[in-house]
Design an enzyme around this catalytic site. Structure first.
Site, PDB file in Angstrom:
ATOM      1  N   HIS A 194       0.838  -1.204   0.000  1.00 29.74           N
ATOM      2  CA  HIS A 194       0.000   0.000   0.000  1.00 29.74           C
ATOM      3  C   HIS A 194       0.873   1.255   0.000  1.00 29.74           C
ATOM      4  CE1 HIS A 194      -3.403   2.594   1.550  1.00 29.74           C
ATOM      5  NE2 HIS A 194      -2.358   3.252   2.055  1.00 29.74           N
ATOM      6  N   GLU A 195       1.892   1.283   0.853  1.00 31.09           N
ATOM      7  CA  GLU A 195       2.763   2.449   0.926  1.00 31.09           C
ATOM      8  C   GLU A 195       3.610   2.591  -0.337  1.00 31.09           C
ATOM      9  OE1 GLU A 195       2.333   4.612   3.166  1.00 31.09           O
ATOM     10  OE2 GLU A 195       0.994   3.390   4.396  1.00 31.09           O
ATOM     11  N   HIS A 222       1.638   4.318  -3.006  1.00 28.33           N
ATOM     12  CA  HIS A 222       1.582   5.775  -2.855  1.00 28.33           C
ATOM     13  C   HIS A 222       2.746   6.443  -3.578  1.00 28.33           C
ATOM     14  CE1 HIS A 222      -1.833   6.465  -0.345  1.00 28.33           C
ATOM     15  NE2 HIS A 222      -1.373   5.803   0.703  1.00 28.33           N
ATOM     16  N   GLU A 258      -6.137   6.851  -1.090  1.00 21.45           N
ATOM     17  CA  GLU A 258      -5.930   5.757  -0.148  1.00 21.45           C
ATOM     18  C   GLU A 258      -6.611   4.487  -0.660  1.00 21.45           C
ATOM     19  OE1 GLU A 258      -4.099   5.437   2.501  1.00 21.45           O
ATOM     20  OE2 GLU A 258      -3.385   7.499   2.523  1.00 21.45           O
TER      21      GLU A 258
END
Length: 228
Positions: A80-81, A84, A139
Site C-alpha cells: 500500500h505504501e 503511494h 488511499e
C-alpha cells in the site's frame, strides 16, 4: 532520518523489513519513469501505521509490526505504501486540488468581509473536506494496488481483509466524511472483499503464502512492543 524519528534499535527487525520491502517492489520500468531509491526503516511509534514519503522512504511503526499477525498482512501494508510512491500520490493531491484550494481561499477571504471570522472558518472547513476527500480516493487506490501486488507475489490476500477487522476491533468503525483522510476500516475491508469476489470468484488462495519463518523470527527478535 534520525532527526525525524527514533529508529528501532534491533538490527534483525530493520533487516527483515528492508528485505521484505525490496521483495515487494515491482519492476520499476513497468510503473514509473522516475528514478527512485526505496528505503525502509522501522521507527519507534506505538500507533498501527506506516508512512511513505515522496522520495521512496517508507517508515514502519513498531506498533504496526506488533499488530500484524503474519507476513501476508505486513506485505499488504508495505505494498500500500509503495503504491503511494509509485503513483506519485503526494504530487497528484497537491496538483489536482490546487485550483479548488485557491477558489476556497478567495471565497473565504471575500466572505470574511461580510460575516467576519465565520467566513474564514467556513473556508477552513471547505479546505479540510476537499483535501480529505481527495486523500480518501488515493488511499482506496493504494489499497487496490497493494492487494493486487501481494496476489501477484503469491500471498493470501484474504489476510488484508483480516487486518482491517483487527483495526476495527481496536479503533472502531466510524470515520468522518469531512475530517478523516481515510475511509473507515470497515469500509476499506469491505471494498477489498468485493474486489476479491469480482476478480477471483473461485477463491484460488488456499495454497497462497500467509506466514513465513522469517516473519516469526522477526517477531521474536522484536519482543513485546507498545501498541496504541
Amino acid at each position: 532520518m534520525e532527526g525525524r524519528a527514533k529508529l528501532f534499535d534491533v538490527q534483525e527487525v530493520q533487516d527483515y523489513v528492508k528485505d521484505l520491502g525490496v521483495k515487494l517492489l515491482p519492476p520499476a520500468a513497468d510503473v514509473t519513469a522516475r528514478a527512485l531509491e526505496f528505503q525502509f526503516y522501522v521507527v519507534e511509534d506505538p500507533s498501527i501505521n506506516a508512512e511513505a514519503l515522496p522520495d521512496g522512504t517508507v517508515l514502519v511503526n513498531t506498533g504496526l509490526l506488533g499488530a500484524v499477525q503474519n507476513e501476508s498482512q505486513l506485505a499488504f501494508v508495505l505494498s500500500h505504501e509503495i503504491a503511494h510512491v509509485l503513483q506519485a500520490h503526494h504530487w497528484r493531491e497537491a496538483n489536482d486540488t490546487r485550483k479548488d484550494r485557491v477558489l476556497i481561499i478567495i471565497g473565504s477571504v471575500a466572505a470574511s468581509g461580510f460575516i467576519g471570522d465565520m467566513g474564514m472558518f467556513l473556508g477552513q472547513l471547505g479546505m479540510e473536506a476537499l483535501v480529505n476527500g481527495y486523500s480518501r480516493k488515493i488511499e482506496n487506490q493504494a489499497d487496490r494496488l497493494g492487494l493486487q501486488n501481494i496476489i501477484d507475489l503469491g500471498y493470501d490476500p484474504r489476510t488484508a481483509v483480516q487486518f482491517f477487522h483487527t483495526m476495527v476491533d481496536r479503533y472502531g468503525r466510524s470515520s468522518s466524511a469531512i475530517w478523516s483522510n481515510h475511509d473507515s476500516n470497515l469500509m476499506r475491508g469491505s471494498f477489498l472483499t468485493v474486489q476479491l469476489a469480482r476478480q477471483y470468484p473461485k477463491g484460488q488462495f488456499d495454497h497462497a503464502v500467509v506466514d513465513t519463518d522469517d516473519f516469526k523470527a522477526m517477531k521474536t527478535a522484536m519482543g513485546p512492543v507498545k501498541i496504541m
